[in-house]
Design an enzyme around this catalytic site. Structure first.
Site, PDB file in Angstrom:
ATOM      1  N   THR A   1     -23.299 -74.489 -84.074  1.00 45.29           N
ATOM      2  CA  THR A   1     -23.822 -74.440 -82.703  1.00 45.29           C
ATOM      3  C   THR A   1     -23.178 -73.291 -81.921  1.00 45.29           C
ATOM      4  O   THR A   1     -21.957 -73.202 -81.826  1.00 45.29           O
ATOM      5  CB  THR A   1     -23.536 -75.760 -81.959  1.00 45.29           C
ATOM      6  OG1 THR A   1     -23.983 -76.851 -82.759  1.00 45.29           O
ATOM      7  CG2 THR A   1     -24.245 -75.791 -80.610  1.00 45.29           C
TER       8      THR A   1
ATOM      9  N   ASP B   1     -24.951 -67.137 -80.444  1.00 46.42           N
ATOM     10  CA  ASP B   1     -24.665 -66.657 -79.081  1.00 46.42           C
ATOM     11  C   ASP B   1     -23.343 -65.887 -79.059  1.00 46.42           C
ATOM     12  O   ASP B   1     -23.217 -64.871 -78.363  1.00 46.42           O
ATOM     13  CB  ASP B   1     -24.576 -67.834 -78.104  1.00 46.42           C
ATOM     14  CG  ASP B   1     -25.805 -68.728 -78.173  1.00 46.42           C
ATOM     15  OD1 ASP B   1     -26.903 -68.206 -78.448  1.00 46.42           O
ATOM     16  OD2 ASP B   1     -25.658 -69.948 -77.972  1.00 46.42           O
TER      17      ASP B   1
HETATM   18  O1  RIB Z   1     -27.399 -71.651 -79.104  1.00 46.98           O
HETATM   19  C1  RIB Z   1     -26.747 -72.860 -78.862  1.00 46.98           C
HETATM   20  C2  RIB Z   1     -27.115 -73.378 -77.526  1.00 46.98           C
HETATM   21  O2  RIB Z   1     -28.500 -73.661 -77.523  1.00 46.98           O
HETATM   22  C3  RIB Z   1     -26.441 -74.676 -77.145  1.00 46.98           C
HETATM   23  O3  RIB Z   1     -25.207 -74.480 -76.482  1.00 46.98           O
HETATM   24  C4  RIB Z   1     -27.502 -75.371 -76.313  1.00 46.98           C
HETATM   25  O4  RIB Z   1     -27.162 -75.508 -74.967  1.00 46.98           O
HETATM   26  C5  RIB Z   1     -28.772 -74.542 -76.474  1.00 46.98           C
HETATM   27  O5  RIB Z   1     -28.992 -73.752 -75.372  1.00 46.98           O
END
Ligand code: RIB
Length: 308
Positions: free
Chosen positions: A255, A259
């Site tokens: 997760t 990002d």
């Molecule tokens: O890319 C991961 C994120 O996707 C999570 O933190 C969640 O909030 C969604 O936005």
């Protein structure tokens, strides 16, 4: 001289996370772990990732006037991100319902809440923030018209100066107007996003990431980065394609790793790295992020990355 290496414009969510032995299929109920509530959202994640690495970064986002919003503001401040662009109110803070299985893979459903109320007008009101940034990074958990307004402002520049370089991760995947695609430098996609954008194009059916990258480049972006998980990332620009290997790590929770990758990449572009060098750094950041649970709390410092 710019005040920020990186401005992130995007979402901020409270992540409601449950560990499961197996993610449920349609119509199925499974029992999971205790609920954990973490700061997340693709925009806030990128800003926190960059700030923790040492970036001068700010986030333009909207949260609700509620405990989830305060959780997100605390996390940004603790990481060292500038929160002067954070807007409050209009709807409850966005929420992501996340299940994580023992392999570290996740499934996510997002209720946008306040993210859906980040408007083009909010972007226009934040013009000084945009003018003060070398790079602006975008994702698609906010309205597309808001993303398009950032792109328009970045392309126009301000007071005779060019606007920031635009990095876009089109996640969750959605059709993109040509005018948005044309300014991306780079467009950052994973396999799912690449195939989505190439729907109807023979390259979308290929098993070769280099073919996705070439077909995406033909749509207009100045450069393309395809993230390939444990295989690393493919960089395509100026007729050249390079595969950047990742590091072998044990994945605990993926997760937010994408990002962290994109936040790190955008920051390194903001301090003057070339695209390939920025990707070489970002794959290490993404690799570090999968070795710990959660999104923002899993992101490494520069020292953590150096130790990998
Ligand atoms: O890319 C991961 C994120 O996707 C999570 O933190 C969640 O909030 C969604 O936005």
């Amino acid at each position: 001289m710019h005040d920020y290496d990186l401005l992130v414009v995007g979402s901020a969510n409270a992540d409601l996370v449950i560990g499961v032995e197996r993610r449920p299929g349609p119509g199925e109920t499974v029992l999971g772990s205790d609920l954990a509530v973490h700061p997340g959202g693709k925009g806030a994640n990128q800003a926190v990732a960059a700030a923790r690495l040492g970036a001068r970064t700010a986030l333009l986002a909207r949260v609700g006037d509620d405990d989830h919003g305060r959780l997100l503001l605390d996390s940004l401040r603790t990481a060292g991100a500038d929160t002067s662009g954070m807007l409050t109110g209009g709807a409850p803070t966005g929420v992501a319902l996340i299940t994580v299985d023992p392999s570290g893979d996740n499934s996510i459903v997002v209720s946008p809440g306040a993210n859906a109320r980040l408007t083009p007008e909010d972007v226009r009101a934040a013009a000084p923030l945009l003018a003060a940034a070398r790079v602006v990074s975008l994702q698609l958990e906010i309205p597309l018209e808001t993303v398009a307004e950032v792109v328009r402002a970045a392309a126009a520049g301000a007071e005779g100066r060019p606007g920031p370089r635009v990095v876009l991760n089109p996640s969750p995947a959605a059709p993109l107007p040509d005018g948005v695609l044309a300014v991306c430098d780079p467009l950052v996609v994973n396999e799912h996003e690449a195939r989505f954008l190439l729907d109807g194009d023979p390259a979308g059916g290929s098993a070769e990431p280099a073919e996705w990258a070439a077909a995406l480049l033909a749509r207009g972006p100045r450069s393309v980065v395809v993230t390939l998980g444990e295989q690393g990332a493919l960089v395509a620009e100026g007729g050249r394609t390079v595969l950047v290997d990742s590091l072998p790590v044990k994945a605990v929770d993926t997760t937010g790793a994408g990002d962290a990758f994109t936040g790190a990449l955008a920051w390194r572009l903001g301090v003057g790295d070339g695209l390939e060098a920025a990707v070489r750094f970002a794959v290490r950041v993404g690799a570090a992020a999968v070795t710990r649970a959660g999104a923002q709390q899993s992101f490494p410092t520069a020292e953590d990355v150096a130790r990998l």
